[in-house]
Design an enzyme around this catalytic site. Structure first.
Site, PDB file in Angstrom:
ATOM      1  N   LYS A   9       0.853  -1.376   0.053  1.00  0.00           N
ATOM      2  CA  LYS A   9      -0.023  -0.072  -0.069  1.00  0.00           C
ATOM      3  C   LYS A   9       0.849   1.177   0.047  1.00  0.00           C
ATOM      4  O   LYS A   9       2.250   1.191   0.189  1.00  0.00           O
ATOM      5  CB  LYS A   9      -1.009  -0.118   1.202  1.00  0.00           C
ATOM      6  N   TYR A  49     -12.654  -2.947  -4.533  1.00  0.00           N
ATOM      7  CA  TYR A  49     -13.387  -2.642  -3.557  1.00  0.00           C
ATOM      8  C   TYR A  49     -14.687  -2.838  -3.539  1.00  0.00           C
ATOM      9  O   TYR A  49     -15.555  -2.036  -2.956  1.00  0.00           O
ATOM     10  CB  TYR A  49     -12.869  -1.321  -2.695  1.00  0.00           C
ATOM     11  N   ASN A 112      -2.364   0.276   6.661  1.00  0.00           N
ATOM     12  CA  ASN A 112      -1.866  -1.060   7.385  1.00  0.00           C
ATOM     13  C   ASN A 112      -0.978  -1.823   6.592  1.00  0.00           C
ATOM     14  O   ASN A 112      -0.835  -2.984   6.633  1.00  0.00           O
ATOM     15  CB  ASN A 112      -3.217  -1.657   7.839  1.00  0.00           C
ATOM     16  N   HIS A 115      -2.414  -5.000   1.393  1.00  0.00           N
ATOM     17  CA  HIS A 115      -3.479  -5.804   1.138  1.00  0.00           C
ATOM     18  C   HIS A 115      -3.113  -7.215   1.185  1.00  0.00           C
ATOM     19  O   HIS A 115      -2.161  -7.389   0.255  1.00  0.00           O
ATOM     20  CB  HIS A 115      -4.196  -5.155   0.319  1.00  0.00           C
ATOM     21  N   GLU A 126      -8.375 -11.856  -7.571  1.00  0.00           N
ATOM     22  CA  GLU A 126      -7.521 -10.786  -7.590  1.00  0.00           C
ATOM     23  C   GLU A 126      -6.103 -10.767  -8.346  1.00  0.00           C
ATOM     24  O   GLU A 126      -6.018  -9.634  -8.907  1.00  0.00           O
ATOM     25  CB  GLU A 126      -6.910 -10.102  -6.128  1.00  0.00           C
TER      26      GLU A 126
END
Length: 139
Positions: A9, A49, A112, A115, A126
């Site tokens: 990220k 998402y 965080n 992913h 994905e």
């Protein structure tokens, strides 16, 4: 051999933790079978998402995830989906134990570090979303 997708990220990129995080995956015995740097577009993020794209907090996710280029990687290994998630720790970095990736490098629920796919099926979906078939390599 299971496959999973990870996205390093924007916070991981900005803090220069990609090498540390990738090293943890490799030391756990996982193989990198695809890897590239991309800028996530609005359309790609809405697809990725889709399960939360109609939520009021979604624009914040899109703004964050498109704030800088990211690295997407396809990894392979036995039981990799759960093992990667165990290495990461809980989604909310504030609840992640030290020694986990999010506990060591993350900040909160969104900032965080990485992913990771949450199931083998989602891993396949994905990987196909981010990679063409000829961009994935077997060992």
């Amino acid at each position: 051999m299971q496959k999973t997708l990870v996205i390093f990220k924007p916070d991981c990129m900005a803090q220069r933790h990609v090498g540390d995080v990738l090293s943890r995956f490799e030391h756990a015995g996982f193989s990198v079978i695809g890897c590239k740097m991309i800028r996530l577009t609005s359309a790609l993020l809405r697809d990725h998402y889709a399960h939360v794209a109609d939520k009021p907090f979604y624009p914040e996710i899109e703004n964050f995830m498109s704030s800088r280029p990211v690295i997407v990687a396809a990894l392979a290994g036995e039981g990799i989906v759960q093992k990667v998630r165990d290495l990461l720790g809980p989604t909310d970095s504030r609840k992640a134990a030290k020694g986990t990736i999010r506990g060591d490098f993350g900040t909160d629920m969104m900032v965080n570090v990485v992913h990771a796919s949450d199931s083998e099926e989602n891993g396949k979906t994905e990987i196909a979303r981010f990679f063409k078939a000829d961009e994935i390599f077997a060992e």
